[in-house]
Design a protein around this motif. Structure first.
Motif, mmCIF file in Angstrom:
data_model
loop_
_atom_site.group_PDB
_atom_site.id
_atom_site.type_symbol
_atom_site.label_atom_id
_atom_site.label_comp_id
_atom_site.label_asym_id
_atom_site.label_seq_id
_atom_site.Cartn_x
_atom_site.Cartn_y
_atom_site.Cartn_z
ATOM 1 N N MET A 1 16.731 13.155 -33.422
ATOM 2 C CA MET A 1 16.457 13.125 -32.002
ATOM 3 C C MET A 1 15.915 11.737 -31.638
ATOM 4 N N ALA A 2 16.345 11.209 -30.513
ATOM 5 C CA ALA A 2 15.924 9.890 -30.032
ATOM 6 C C ALA A 2 14.472 9.927 -29.573
ATOM 7 N N ASP A 3 13.861 8.732 -29.529
ATOM 8 C CA ASP A 3 12.536 8.665 -28.914
ATOM 9 C C ASP A 3 12.723 8.620 -27.396
ATOM 10 N N HIS A 4 11.836 9.288 -26.697
ATOM 11 C CA HIS A 4 11.936 9.445 -25.251
ATOM 12 C C HIS A 4 10.784 8.714 -24.591
ATOM 13 N N LEU A 5 11.065 8.097 -23.451
ATOM 14 C CA LEU A 5 10.076 7.287 -22.758
ATOM 15 C C LEU A 5 9.978 7.667 -21.288
ATOM 16 N N VAL A 6 8.791 7.468 -20.737
ATOM 17 C CA VAL A 6 8.578 7.470 -19.296
ATOM 18 C C VAL A 6 8.219 6.030 -18.945
ATOM 19 N N VAL A 7 9.075 5.397 -18.170
ATOM 20 C CA VAL A 7 8.914 3.991 -17.783
ATOM 21 C C VAL A 7 8.478 3.962 -16.326
ATOM 22 N N THR A 8 7.577 3.044 -16.002
ATOM 23 C CA THR A 8 7.030 2.977 -14.652
ATOM 24 C C THR A 8 7.071 1.546 -14.113
ATOM 25 N N THR A 9 7.343 1.437 -12.830
ATOM 26 C CA THR A 9 7.160 0.192 -12.096
ATOM 27 C C THR A 9 6.613 0.532 -10.721
ATOM 28 N N THR A 10 6.162 -0.475 -9.995
ATOM 29 C CA THR A 10 5.754 -0.297 -8.605
ATOM 30 C C THR A 10 6.476 -1.339 -7.769
ATOM 31 N N THR A 11 6.679 -1.018 -6.498
ATOM 32 C CA THR A 11 7.351 -1.934 -5.575
ATOM 33 C C THR A 11 6.558 -1.994 -4.270
ATOM 34 N N PRO A 12 6.834 -3.003 -3.446
ATOM 35 C CA PRO A 12 6.083 -3.128 -2.194
ATOM 36 C C PRO A 12 6.565 -2.201 -1.080
ATOM 37 N N ASP A 13 7.741 -1.582 -1.246
ATOM 38 C CA ASP A 13 8.272 -0.743 -0.171
ATOM 39 C C ASP A 13 9.228 0.297 -0.736
ATOM 40 N N ARG A 14 9.503 1.309 0.076
ATOM 41 C CA ARG A 14 10.358 2.417 -0.355
ATOM 42 C C ARG A 14 11.788 1.958 -0.608
ATOM 43 N N ALA A 15 12.301 1.065 0.212
ATOM 44 C CA ALA A 15 13.688 0.628 0.064
ATOM 45 C C ALA A 15 13.932 -0.023 -1.292
ATOM 46 N N SER A 16 13.051 -0.913 -1.721
ATOM 47 C CA SER A 16 13.252 -1.553 -3.022
ATOM 48 C C SER A 16 13.051 -0.556 -4.152
ATOM 49 N N GLY A 52 -3.609 -2.921 -1.736
ATOM 50 C CA GLY A 52 -2.435 -2.771 -0.894
ATOM 51 C C GLY A 52 -1.770 -1.437 -1.136
ATOM 52 N N GLU A 53 -0.644 -1.232 -0.494
ATOM 53 C CA GLU A 53 0.150 -0.028 -0.699
ATOM 54 C C GLU A 53 1.363 -0.378 -1.535
ATOM 55 N N GLU A 54 1.692 0.506 -2.453
ATOM 56 C CA GLU A 54 2.861 0.325 -3.310
ATOM 57 C C GLU A 54 3.592 1.655 -3.439
ATOM 58 N N TRP A 55 4.817 1.572 -3.926
ATOM 59 C CA TRP A 55 5.637 2.740 -4.234
ATOM 60 C C TRP A 55 5.824 2.767 -5.739
ATOM 61 N N VAL A 56 5.622 3.926 -6.349
ATOM 62 C CA VAL A 56 5.728 4.089 -7.797
ATOM 63 C C VAL A 56 7.108 4.648 -8.124
ATOM 64 N N VAL A 57 7.776 4.021 -9.091
ATOM 65 C CA VAL A 57 9.061 4.512 -9.579
ATOM 66 C C VAL A 57 8.882 4.891 -11.041
ATOM 67 N N THR A 58 9.258 6.114 -11.374
ATOM 68 C CA THR A 58 9.157 6.627 -12.735
ATOM 69 C C THR A 58 10.562 6.928 -13.240
ATOM 70 N N PHE A 59 10.861 6.457 -14.435
ATOM 71 C CA PHE A 59 12.175 6.594 -15.059
ATOM 72 C C PHE A 59 12.036 7.409 -16.340
#
Length: 107
Positions: A1-16, A52-59
């Motif tokens: 079985m492969a190793d599994h990850l949760v990757v995170t970034t933040t962006t300045p707005d919802r569109a990006s 500030g305000e950011e948007w969190v993206v989780t992969f």
């Protein structure tokens, strides 16, 4: 079985955030993504405290795709030095983890 990850970034707005999230799934670098926000962010930057305000993206992905996913995030990100972090997904249902592997498999 492969190793599994949760990757995170933040962006300045919802569109990006949405653009990075959807393009990572379309490229099969992530099995799924979620965009949450805005969130309040407090940080140290350029020698001073900021907020500030950011948007969190989780992969959800596998370790073998991390380098490509990180490069994809950086290439599509509006910031010069974006957060790209990963934590190991230690436990998960077998069916879900298999789906992550299948969804991110290279053809």
């Amino acid at each position: 079985m492969a190793d599994h990850l949760v990757v995170t970034t933040t962006t300045p707005d919802r569109a990006s955030a949405a653009k990075i999230a959807s393009s990572a799934v379309a490229a099969r670098l992530a099995a799924s993504t979620q965009v949450c926000g805005p969130v309040a962010s407090y940080f140290w930057h350029l020698g001073e405290a900021g907020e500030g305000e950011e948007w969190v993206v989780t992969f959800k992905t596998i370790g073998a795709r991390y380098d490509e996913l990180a490069a994809h995030i950086r290439a599509g990100h509006p910031w010069d030095n974006p957060e790209v972090t990963a934590v190991a997904l230690v436990h998960g249902s077998a069916d879900y983890l298999t789906w992550v592997e299948t969804s991110t498999a290279q053809d």
